[in-house]
Design a protein around this motif. Structure first.
Motif, PDB file in Angstrom:
ATOM      1  N   ASP A  86      -5.174   6.948  37.387  1.00 30.24           N
ATOM      2  CA  ASP A  86      -5.413   8.032  38.335  1.00 30.24           C
ATOM      3  C   ASP A  86      -4.185   8.205  39.231  1.00 30.24           C
ATOM      4  O   ASP A  86      -3.260   7.395  39.221  1.00 30.24           O
ATOM      5  CB  ASP A  86      -6.672   7.780  39.163  1.00 30.24           C
ATOM      6  N   ARG A  87      -4.199   9.278  40.034  1.00 25.28           N
ATOM      7  CA  ARG A  87      -3.007   9.630  40.805  1.00 25.28           C
ATOM      8  C   ARG A  87      -2.581   8.528  41.768  1.00 25.28           C
ATOM      9  O   ARG A  87      -1.395   8.219  41.892  1.00 25.28           O
ATOM     10  CB  ARG A  87      -3.261  10.924  41.573  1.00 25.28           C
ATOM     11  N   ARG A  88      -3.537   7.912  42.428  1.00 22.46           N
ATOM     12  CA  ARG A  88      -3.194   6.864  43.408  1.00 22.46           C
ATOM     13  C   ARG A  88      -2.571   5.657  42.716  1.00 22.46           C
ATOM     14  O   ARG A  88      -1.540   5.136  43.158  1.00 22.46           O
ATOM     15  CB  ARG A  88      -4.442   6.446  44.179  1.00 22.46           C
ATOM     16  N   LYS A  89      -3.183   5.230  41.629  1.00 26.31           N
ATOM     17  CA  LYS A  89      -2.655   4.069  40.918  1.00 26.31           C
ATOM     18  C   LYS A  89      -1.307   4.376  40.304  1.00 26.31           C
ATOM     19  O   LYS A  89      -0.395   3.549  40.339  1.00 26.31           O
ATOM     20  CB  LYS A  89      -3.642   3.627  39.839  1.00 26.31           C
TER      21      LYS A  89
END
Length: 325
Positions: A86-89
């Motif tokens: 995902d974007r955060r990771k």
């Protein structure tokens, strides 16, 4: 299972373009840019990725940093999976890998001072601010052979070699585990090229960073790399440590590339056999059957057009994908 000694692990990565939603809604040809490649890079290691323009080097580099999602396969950086994150990771993973691009003039914002350019990733990730930020930028400039007072200057006030040093400083600002060097010295003069290469080597010894060095210049590769990977039409055709690669190239494509490298000694250059590859590089949208190199290979036989060779270990540790190597 991920190997903790590796900063990068690529498994069966494939990247194809097109095939659906073409002109007027019709399916277009599938461009097979990368075709099932595998690669590990250890900590503090430099691996060179070489091959002609259009062989898939830049596509693979973009896939590693998460800019180009693969159709299939796995990419791990520091043990963390990039594909499907995902974007955060993905944002956290990207701190571990940075890129140095070919043209330093295009890599820098002409409206920003180089101090602001180097400071930007530190500010975005809230690593430093105020006096600590100023000191961090000054330290990075000194590491790449520039002076702290250069922080207030703009890119046009520097030479090409100096601008590339700025780009290197920015790439190292977040202390990455891996730096992808995409033709980082091809736009520089020969003398400046040597200075930048020596700088990369010195920084690696000091910081323990790993490099994926993308290039078509085998003379440059010989100076900096620990291992060499040869890519042709989206596939790896030879992999070996530097000494084995340059003393005993095995794949016909590798030998053709090596024969084009100029020698410093005029006598050796005059006696050197030049291997000329006939025919054009096939389109990745219309891949040849069997071995992708057989349409240009001087050793090709019937089996080459029918059976695709896989990377096979040789007694000296090299891996070669060729029926006649």
């Amino acid at each position: 299972m991920s190997d903790t000694n590796n900063v990068l692990e690529i498994r069966d990565v494939t990247v194809h373009f097109g095939g659906r939603g073409g002109l007027l809604g019709k399916a277009g040809p599938v461009v097979k840019a990368v075709n099932g490649v595998n690669l590990d890079i250890g900590r503090g290691e430099t691996v060179a990725l070489v091959g002609e323009s259009g062989c898939g080097k830049s596509t693979l580099s973009n896939t590693i940093v998460g800019l180009q999602p693969p159709n299939s396969g796995s990419v791990r950086i520091g043990g963390e999976e990039v594909v499907g994150a995902d974007r955060r990771k993905l944002n956290d993973i990207r701190r571990k890998v940075q890129m140095i691009f070919q043209d330093p003039a295009l890599s820098l914002d002409p409206r920003s001072t180089i101090g602001a350019t180097i400071a930007e990733p530190l500010i975005v990730r809230r690593i430093a601010k105020g006096k600590a930020l100023t000191e961090r930028v000054a330290m990075l400039l000194q590491q790449v052979g520039l002076r702290p007072e250069h922080a207030d200057r703009y890119p046009h006030q520097f030479s090409g070699g100096q601008r590339q040093r700025v780009v290197i400083a920015r790439a190292l600002a977040l202390e990455p585990d891996l730096v992808i060097c995409d033709e980082p010295v091809s736009a520089l003069d020969v003398s400046v090229r040597a200075q930048v290469l020596n700088l990369l080597v010195a920084l690696q010894k000091r910081m323990g960073v790993s490099y994926l060095f993308v290039s078509h210049d085998l003379g440059v590769v010989r100076h900096i790399c620990d291992r060499v990977v040869v890519m042709y039409l989206g596939r790896f055709v030879e992999m070996a440590d530097r000494d084995t690669f340059f003393s005993s190239p095995k794949h016909p494509y590798t030998r053709a590339l090596m024969s084009a490298v100029p020698e410093a000694d005029p006598m050796i250059q005059r006696s050197k056999e030049r291997i000329i590859l006939h025919g054009e590089l096939p389109s990745p949208a219309n891949m040849p059957s069997g071995c992708p190199f057989h349409t240009r290979c001087p050793l090709a036989t019937e089996i080459c057009s029918e059976v695709r060779p896989e990377l096979t270990p040789r007694p000296d540790g090299a891996l070669v994908a060729c029926h006649h190597a």
